[in-house]
Design a protein around this motif. Structure first.
Motif, PDB file in Angstrom:
ATOM      1  N   ASP A  94       0.849  -1.185   0.000  1.00  0.00           N
ATOM      2  CA  ASP A  94       0.000   0.000   0.000  1.00  0.00           C
ATOM      3  C   ASP A  94       0.890   1.241   0.000  1.00  0.00           C
ATOM      4  OD1 ASP A  94       0.809  -0.174   2.813  1.00  0.00           O
ATOM      5  OD2 ASP A  94      -0.653   1.417   3.113  1.00  0.00           O
ATOM      6  N   GLY A  95       0.252   2.414  -0.149  1.00  0.00           N
ATOM      7  CA  GLY A  95       1.008   3.662  -0.188  1.00  0.00           C
ATOM      8  C   GLY A  95       0.561   4.641   0.877  1.00  0.00           C
ATOM      9  N   GLY A  96      -0.176   4.140   1.867  1.00  0.00           N
ATOM     10  CA  GLY A  96      -0.753   5.023   2.886  1.00  0.00           C
ATOM     11  C   GLY A  96       0.305   5.787   3.681  1.00  0.00           C
ATOM     12  N   SER A  97       0.006   7.033   4.039  1.00  0.00           N
ATOM     13  CA  SER A  97       0.961   7.930   4.698  1.00  0.00           C
ATOM     14  C   SER A  97       1.193   7.605   6.168  1.00  0.00           C
ATOM     15  CB  SER A  97       0.472   9.374   4.581  1.00  0.00           C
ATOM     16  OG  SER A  97       0.262   9.700   3.235  1.00  0.00           O
ATOM     17  N   VAL A  98       0.378   6.729   6.739  1.00  0.00           N
ATOM     18  CA  VAL A  98       0.568   6.275   8.123  1.00  0.00           C
ATOM     19  C   VAL A  98       0.611   4.752   8.068  1.00  0.00           C
ATOM     20  CG1 VAL A  98      -0.398   6.260  10.460  1.00  0.00           C
ATOM     21  CG2 VAL A  98      -0.685   8.280   8.997  1.00  0.00           C
ATOM     22  N   LYS A  99       1.482   4.134   8.812  1.00  0.00           N
ATOM     23  CA  LYS A  99       1.611   2.684   8.703  1.00  0.00           C
ATOM     24  C   LYS A  99       0.968   1.927   9.862  1.00  0.00           C
ATOM     25  CE  LYS A  99       2.247   1.715   5.545  1.00  0.00           C
ATOM     26  NZ  LYS A  99       1.408   2.641   4.767  1.00  0.00           N
ATOM     27  N   GLY A 100       0.965   2.488  11.055  1.00  0.00           N
ATOM     28  CA  GLY A 100       0.371   1.788  12.197  1.00  0.00           C
ATOM     29  C   GLY A 100      -1.093   1.465  11.974  1.00  0.00           C
ATOM     30  N   SER A 101      -1.828   2.402  11.431  1.00  0.00           N
ATOM     31  CA  SER A 101      -3.262   2.204  11.232  1.00  0.00           C
ATOM     32  C   SER A 101      -3.531   1.147  10.171  1.00  0.00           C
ATOM     33  CB  SER A 101      -3.922   3.526  10.846  1.00  0.00           C
ATOM     34  OG  SER A 101      -3.470   3.936   9.559  1.00  0.00           O
ATOM     35  N   VAL A 102      -2.713   1.117   9.121  1.00  0.00           N
ATOM     36  CA  VAL A 102      -2.933   0.146   8.043  1.00  0.00           C
ATOM     37  C   VAL A 102      -2.636  -1.265   8.557  1.00  0.00           C
ATOM     38  CG1 VAL A 102      -2.263  -0.557   5.714  1.00  0.00           C
ATOM     39  CG2 VAL A 102      -2.363   1.868   6.286  1.00  0.00           C
ATOM     40  N   VAL A 103      -1.573  -1.382   9.342  1.00  0.00           N
ATOM     41  CA  VAL A 103      -1.236  -2.689   9.924  1.00  0.00           C
ATOM     42  C   VAL A 103      -2.351  -3.140  10.875  1.00  0.00           C
ATOM     43  CG1 VAL A 103       0.386  -3.858  11.481  1.00  0.00           C
ATOM     44  CG2 VAL A 103       1.258  -2.431   9.599  1.00  0.00           C
ATOM     45  N   ALA A 104      -2.873  -2.204  11.659  1.00  0.00           N
ATOM     46  CA  ALA A 104      -3.979  -2.541  12.576  1.00  0.00           C
ATOM     47  C   ALA A 104      -5.220  -2.953  11.798  1.00  0.00           C
ATOM     48  CB  ALA A 104      -4.286  -1.341  13.483  1.00  0.00           C
ATOM     49  N   ASP A 105      -5.474  -2.283  10.675  1.00  0.00           N
ATOM     50  CA  ASP A 105      -6.625  -2.644   9.838  1.00  0.00           C
ATOM     51  C   ASP A 105      -6.462  -4.059   9.287  1.00  0.00           C
ATOM     52  OD1 ASP A 105      -7.839  -0.183  10.202  1.00  0.00           O
ATOM     53  OD2 ASP A 105      -7.038   0.682   8.357  1.00  0.00           O
ATOM     54  N   ALA A 106      -5.265  -4.395   8.815  1.00  0.00           N
ATOM     55  CA  ALA A 106      -5.018  -5.733   8.274  1.00  0.00           C
ATOM     56  C   ALA A 106      -5.200  -6.787   9.367  1.00  0.00           C
ATOM     57  CB  ALA A 106      -3.606  -5.812   7.688  1.00  0.00           C
ATOM     58  N   GLN A 107      -4.620  -6.482  10.516  1.00  0.00           N
ATOM     59  CA  GLN A 107      -4.740  -7.367  11.684  1.00  0.00           C
ATOM     60  C   GLN A 107      -6.220  -7.619  12.028  1.00  0.00           C
ATOM     61  OE1 GLN A 107      -1.957  -8.342  13.943  1.00  0.00           O
ATOM     62  NE2 GLN A 107      -3.559  -9.635  14.811  1.00  0.00           N
ATOM     63  N   ALA A 108      -7.001  -6.536  12.050  1.00  0.00           N
ATOM     64  CA  ALA A 108      -8.412  -6.645  12.438  1.00  0.00           C
ATOM     65  C   ALA A 108      -9.195  -7.479  11.429  1.00  0.00           C
ATOM     66  CB  ALA A 108      -9.029  -5.250  12.555  1.00  0.00           C
ATOM     67  N   VAL A 109      -8.905  -7.309  10.144  1.00  0.00           N
ATOM     68  CA  VAL A 109      -9.689  -7.995   9.115  1.00  0.00           C
ATOM     69  C   VAL A 109      -9.233  -9.437   8.938  1.00  0.00           C
ATOM     70  CG1 VAL A 109     -10.213  -8.059   6.637  1.00  0.00           C
ATOM     71  CG2 VAL A 109     -10.305  -5.879   7.895  1.00  0.00           C
ATOM     72  N   PHE A 110      -7.919  -9.650   8.838  1.00  0.00           N
ATOM     73  CA  PHE A 110      -7.401 -10.991   8.544  1.00  0.00           C
ATOM     74  C   PHE A 110      -7.161 -11.823   9.805  1.00  0.00           C
ATOM     75  CE2 PHE A 110      -6.100  -8.387   4.878  1.00  0.00           C
ATOM     76  CZ  PHE A 110      -6.517  -9.163   3.810  1.00  0.00           C
ATOM     77  N   GLY A 111      -7.192 -11.173  10.969  1.00  0.00           N
ATOM     78  CA  GLY A 111      -6.917 -11.891  12.217  1.00  0.00           C
ATOM     79  C   GLY A 111      -5.419 -11.965  12.480  1.00  0.00           C
ATOM     80  N   HIS A 112      -4.629 -11.619  11.475  1.00  0.00           N
ATOM     81  CA  HIS A 112      -3.164 -11.560  11.585  1.00  0.00           C
ATOM     82  C   HIS A 112      -2.722 -10.707  10.407  1.00  0.00           C
ATOM     83  CE1 HIS A 112      -3.969 -14.530   8.490  1.00  0.00           C
ATOM     84  NE2 HIS A 112      -2.739 -14.285   8.031  1.00  0.00           N
TER      85      HIS A 112
END
Ligand SMILES: NC(=O)c1ccc[n+]([C@@H]2O[C@H](COP(=O)([O-])OP(=O)(O)OC[C@H]3O[C@@H](n4cnc5c(N)ncnc54)[C@H](OP(=O)(O)O)[C@@H]3O)[C@@H](O)[C@H]2O)c1
Ligand SMILES: NC(=O)c1ccc[n+]([C@@H]2O[C@H](COP(=O)([O-])OP(=O)(O)OC[C@H]3O[C@@H](n4cnc5c(N)ncnc54)[C@H](OP(=O)(O)O)[C@@H]3O)[C@@H](O)[C@H]2O)c1
Lengths: 288, 288
Positions: A94-112
């Motif tokens: 991805d190209g998002g300007s913040v990385k913590g939130s994107v990682v948290a989003d992936a974690q929340a959706v995929f479970g990991h």
């Protein structure tokens, strides 16, 4: 060579990467995904994408590489939409300007966080938006930060690194938290100052006159206040903690500066300005 | 036509006005005055001035027009040095970035503000200094603010107006106090934000890295932090009250913004950024 690239969010960033990879002959088919038909039709007309869909699941189904370049606020929903159709070998970045939130989003959706997901952020941009603003040279000689996790697959990381290098960028790796702190300082805080200053001046009683006497320096200083408001709302929400900390540090610095000015301490003012000029000249002009 | 122009302070501003008037064929002889011999020799070599002196009294003795373009902190001393030799018909003007302090300096030295003194300020500049940085087009299509007092002679005002128009500028007239408030907002406050931001980042532990990840927007945003530290110390001291007021307003705006971010109020953030972007696009880009 990428056989099929899916670009979700064909705007300035997504469109520019698609153009750069096409120009470098690194990709066969590009499928674009977004909400507005006009932007996708324009993207196809400009040759940025070959096909389009409004449905992220359709976009990623046969892709071997997925680039998500939507605003940060749309990331979680996009992950949910692609979750069930994503092939395990497909590499996602991805190209998002913040990385913590994107990682948290992936974690929340995929479970990991999926091993094939490589979070990234190109340190390049303009204040314009949409595919019309995209151009293939945007990332040339610019930096791209990747923030892989312990569980990130080494091959996926290598593939995403090569992708950005093909677009002309220099790739660095750092931790998610460190990225979000550094960017709070160098990008998110300056944007808050520019937005805040323009907003303050616009609220002044004689605002038309105030802007009339703004000179060239003001024009450059406030250019970043012309950036996309939705993108910046999302960045503020996504990087809330690091940005709040930086804002507090800056407020402290300004409170001290105001006191120095009020007390008429010229020697201290000269110190601050001399130090700042030296740092700016050294780091910024030395960097290019 | 000016038979003899004295320029006290042959730097970016003084040198550029001399060049512009020469290019427009508005002046016969130009005498430059300053402290460093190197700068004056360079000015003569470049054809910016015809002769030079280190003594302001010598410079103004036979001048029919005097332009003082030294840093604000030197104004009072220069007034003292020229007081006894100035012919009553000689017109004086200056280019200082703050007007209240210059008027107070004149008042203190002469016991009143001389009717032939027309305080002025060109809204044009770069972050570079010295005669080497000067160029004749600096004021073309830029604004110059003159702040005459009730006692200012109408003919002196007309002469200074014509002078700036010959250099290509558009002349506006406003009160001293209003000038200093408007400039505190559009110029002095932005410079404090840029100096403060760069200084804050330079103090961060990992500052080399922080600057490495600063992108194009940061470069533009902080350009004004490369400005002359002495000039800015003087401006801060000279416009202490209006600038302190603006800093306080800005701090208030930032405190509110920080709270909005901390509370995750996306709707309010979007409002602020949308309003700021609209104001910036309308006023700044519409102005040219
Ligand atoms: N601009 C910069 O300076 C910069 C620099 C580095 C990183 N970034 C990051 O890059 C990302 C994109 O920024 P950008 O500047 O390219 O913005 P942009 O030009 O506005 O492009 C974003 C694209 O995403 C699409 N989009 C929005 N919501 C979507 C959704 N729910 N599903 C699919 N597509 C969606 C938009 O099209 P529709 O509205 O038609 O859906 C638009 O074409 C952001 O995460 C930003 O943080 C930006
Ligand atoms: N730069 C801008 O963006 C800008 C814009 C509008 C107005 N202004 C105003 O214009 C004035 C000059 O600024 P500038 O940018 O032209 O600065 P500059 O390039 O540094 O020029 C100032 C000149 O004044 C001379 N000087 C300093 N102290 C002096 C003294 N005691 N007696 C005689 N000459 C002296 C300096 O030469 P020596 O050191 O050799 O004496 C120098 O050549 C300032 O009042 C500033 O507020 C600046």
């Amino acid at each position: 060579m990428i056989a099929r690239l899916a670009v979700i969010g064909v705007g300035l960033i997504g469109g520019s990467l698609a153009r750069a990879l096409r120009a470098a002959d690194q990709v066969q088919d590009i499928i674009g995904c977004g909400r507005s038909l006009d932007n996708l039709l324009l993207a196809r007309e400009l040759g940025v994408i070959d096909a389009y869909t409004h449905d992220p699941a359709t976009a990623v189904r046969d892709a071997d590489l997925v680039f998500i370049a939507s605003p940060l606020g749309a990331m979680r929903e996009i992950f949910s939409q692609i979750k069930d159709v994503l092939r395990p070998e497909t590499v996602i970045t991805d190209g998002g300007s913040v990385k913590g939130s994107v990682v948290a989003d992936a974690q929340a959706v995929f479970g990991h966080v999926p091993p094939n997901f490589v979070p990234g952020h190109p340190i390049a941009g303009t204040e314009r938006s949409g595919v019309a603003a995209s151009f293939p040279e945007l990332f040339r000689n610019r930096r791209v930060i990747l923030t892989p996790l312990a569980e990130t697959d080494a091959q996926a990381l290598a593939r995403v690194t090569a992708l950005w290098q093909a677009a002309g960028a220099e790739v660095s790796v750092m931790s998610v938290a460190h990225h979000d702190e550094v960017l709070a300082a160098t990008s998110h805080l300056p944007h808050m100052l520019a937005f805040g200053l323009v907003d303050l001046l616009a609220q002044m009683q004689n605002n038309a006159e105030v802007f009339r006497y703004a000179a060239g320096g003001f024009r450059d200083f406030t250019r970043i206040a012309s950036s996309n408001p939705v993108m910046w709302r999302d960045i503020c929400l996504a990087n809330r903690h690091a940005l709040s900390d930086m804002l507090a540090c800056f407020s402290h610095e300004m409170t001290e500066l105001a006191a120095t000015i009020r007390n008429g301490d010229g020697e201290h003012l000269l110190d601050i300005f001399t130090r700042a000029k030296a740092a700016r000249d050294r780091f910024i002009d030395g960097a290019h």
